[in-house]
Design a protein around this motif. Sequence first.
Motif, PDB file in Angstrom:
ATOM      1  N   THR A  52     -34.880  37.950 -36.403  1.00  0.00           N
ATOM      2  CA  THR A  52     -34.042  38.166 -35.232  1.00  0.00           C
ATOM      3  C   THR A  52     -32.975  39.225 -35.463  1.00  0.00           C
ATOM      4  OG1 THR A  52     -32.613  36.321 -35.880  1.00  0.00           O
ATOM      5  CG2 THR A  52     -34.392  35.843 -34.317  1.00  0.00           C
ATOM      6  N   SER A  53     -32.964  39.856 -36.628  1.00  0.00           N
ATOM      7  CA  SER A  53     -32.011  40.936 -36.865  1.00  0.00           C
ATOM      8  C   SER A  53     -32.379  42.129 -35.995  1.00  0.00           C
ATOM      9  CB  SER A  53     -31.995  41.329 -38.341  1.00  0.00           C
ATOM     10  OG  SER A  53     -33.215  41.960 -38.684  1.00  0.00           O
ATOM     11  N   GLY A  54     -31.430  42.999 -35.760  1.00  0.00           N
ATOM     12  CA  GLY A  54     -31.621  44.112 -34.848  1.00  0.00           C
ATOM     13  C   GLY A  54     -32.762  45.037 -35.226  1.00  0.00           C
ATOM     14  N   GLN A  55     -32.793  45.481 -36.461  1.00  0.00           N
ATOM     15  CA  GLN A  55     -33.799  46.456 -36.874  1.00  0.00           C
ATOM     16  C   GLN A  55     -35.202  45.860 -36.840  1.00  0.00           C
ATOM     17  OE1 GLN A  55     -33.124  48.153 -40.708  1.00  0.00           O
ATOM     18  NE2 GLN A  55     -34.838  49.571 -40.565  1.00  0.00           N
ATOM     19  N   VAL A  56     -35.374  44.662 -37.374  1.00  0.00           N
ATOM     20  CA  VAL A  56     -36.695  44.032 -37.404  1.00  0.00           C
ATOM     21  C   VAL A  56     -37.154  43.720 -35.988  1.00  0.00           C
ATOM     22  CG1 VAL A  56     -37.988  42.021 -38.198  1.00  0.00           C
ATOM     23  CG2 VAL A  56     -36.355  43.115 -39.723  1.00  0.00           C
ATOM     24  N   SER A  57     -36.239  43.248 -35.160  1.00  0.00           N
ATOM     25  CA  SER A  57     -36.589  42.943 -33.775  1.00  0.00           C
ATOM     26  C   SER A  57     -37.052  44.201 -33.049  1.00  0.00           C
ATOM     27  CB  SER A  57     -35.384  42.331 -33.067  1.00  0.00           C
ATOM     28  OG  SER A  57     -35.703  42.030 -31.742  1.00  0.00           O
ATOM     29  N   ALA A  58     -36.357  45.302 -33.251  1.00  0.00           N
ATOM     30  CA  ALA A  58     -36.752  46.561 -32.614  1.00  0.00           C
ATOM     31  C   ALA A  58     -38.126  47.009 -33.102  1.00  0.00           C
ATOM     32  CB  ALA A  58     -35.707  47.633 -32.897  1.00  0.00           C
ATOM     33  N   GLU A  59     -38.384  46.879 -34.388  1.00  0.00           N
ATOM     34  CA  GLU A  59     -39.682  47.264 -34.935  1.00  0.00           C
ATOM     35  C   GLU A  59     -40.807  46.393 -34.372  1.00  0.00           C
ATOM     36  OE1 GLU A  59     -40.630  49.787 -36.945  1.00  0.00           O
ATOM     37  OE2 GLU A  59     -38.586  50.554 -36.908  1.00  0.00           O
ATOM     38  N   LEU A  60     -40.555  45.096 -34.282  1.00  0.00           N
ATOM     39  CA  LEU A  60     -41.572  44.197 -33.718  1.00  0.00           C
ATOM     40  C   LEU A  60     -41.845  44.518 -32.252  1.00  0.00           C
ATOM     41  CD1 LEU A  60     -40.573  40.772 -35.316  1.00  0.00           C
ATOM     42  CD2 LEU A  60     -42.591  42.142 -35.827  1.00  0.00           C
ATOM     43  N   GLN A  61     -40.791  44.800 -31.494  1.00  0.00           N
ATOM     44  CA  GLN A  61     -40.978  45.167 -30.093  1.00  0.00           C
ATOM     45  C   GLN A  61     -41.761  46.471 -29.971  1.00  0.00           C
ATOM     46  OE1 GLN A  61     -37.144  45.207 -28.210  1.00  0.00           O
ATOM     47  NE2 GLN A  61     -36.953  42.973 -28.259  1.00  0.00           N
ATOM     48  N   LYS A  65     -45.289  46.953 -28.039  1.00  0.00           N
ATOM     49  CA  LYS A  65     -45.433  47.956 -26.976  1.00  0.00           C
ATOM     50  C   LYS A  65     -46.588  48.903 -27.269  1.00  0.00           C
ATOM     51  CE  LYS A  65     -40.619  48.005 -25.491  1.00  0.00           C
ATOM     52  NZ  LYS A  65     -39.360  48.750 -25.493  1.00  0.00           N
ATOM     53  N   ARG A  66     -46.711  49.332 -28.526  1.00  0.00           N
ATOM     54  CA  ARG A  66     -47.822  50.225 -28.878  1.00  0.00           C
ATOM     55  C   ARG A  66     -49.158  49.505 -28.736  1.00  0.00           C
ATOM     56  NH1 ARG A  66     -47.155  52.196 -34.489  1.00  0.00           N
ATOM     57  NH2 ARG A  66     -45.487  50.678 -34.680  1.00  0.00           N
ATOM     58  N   ALA A  67     -49.208  48.233 -29.120  1.00  0.00           N
ATOM     59  CA  ALA A  67     -50.469  47.484 -29.023  1.00  0.00           C
ATOM     60  C   ALA A  67     -50.865  47.268 -27.561  1.00  0.00           C
ATOM     61  CB  ALA A  67     -50.321  46.140 -29.735  1.00  0.00           C
ATOM     62  N   LEU A  68     -49.900  47.022 -26.709  1.00  0.00           N
ATOM     63  CA  LEU A  68     -50.215  46.813 -25.294  1.00  0.00           C
ATOM     64  C   LEU A  68     -50.535  48.121 -24.579  1.00  0.00           C
ATOM     65  CD1 LEU A  68     -47.552  44.119 -24.334  1.00  0.00           C
ATOM     66  CD2 LEU A  68     -49.997  43.796 -24.754  1.00  0.00           C
ATOM     67  N   GLY A  69     -50.061  49.229 -25.111  1.00  0.00           N
ATOM     68  CA  GLY A  69     -50.289  50.522 -24.480  1.00  0.00           C
ATOM     69  C   GLY A  69     -51.597  51.184 -24.876  1.00  0.00           C
ATOM     70  N   VAL A  70     -52.376  50.575 -25.776  1.00  0.00           N
ATOM     71  CA  VAL A  70     -53.633  51.160 -26.237  1.00  0.00           C
ATOM     72  C   VAL A  70     -54.698  50.967 -25.160  1.00  0.00           C
ATOM     73  CG1 VAL A  70     -55.486  50.969 -27.951  1.00  0.00           C
ATOM     74  CG2 VAL A  70     -53.098  50.777 -28.649  1.00  0.00           C
ATOM     75  N   ARG A  71     -55.419  52.068 -24.857  1.00  0.00           N
ATOM     76  CA  ARG A  71     -56.512  51.975 -23.872  1.00  0.00           C
ATOM     77  C   ARG A  71     -57.812  51.713 -24.598  1.00  0.00           C
ATOM     78  NH1 ARG A  71     -55.640  54.690 -18.573  1.00  0.00           N
ATOM     79  NH2 ARG A  71     -53.420  55.048 -18.527  1.00  0.00           N
TER      80      ARG A  71
END
Length: 72
Positions: A52-61, A65-71
């Motif tokens: 839940t730290s800022g950097q790890v949370s941003a990386e996970l998000q 996002k990249r996984a959901l954006g793959v066609r």
Amino acid sequence: MNKAAGVRARMRALVRRVRSAVHRDSGMVTSEYAVGIIAAVAFAAVLYKVLTSGQVSAELQDIVKRALGVRM
């Protein structure tokens, strides 16, 4: 033949000793369970803080996002 019988007898004695040692200490006592539970809870708390730290949370998000954006 006599030598082989002696080896078998020693092996049987060794197996008996190992089996008796295993049966004497067949489980954890309550204090060992308590220490194990405390260690597991501490590890879970550290893992939660890291995830839940800022950097790890941003990386996970970003990964999601990249996984959901793959066609396909």
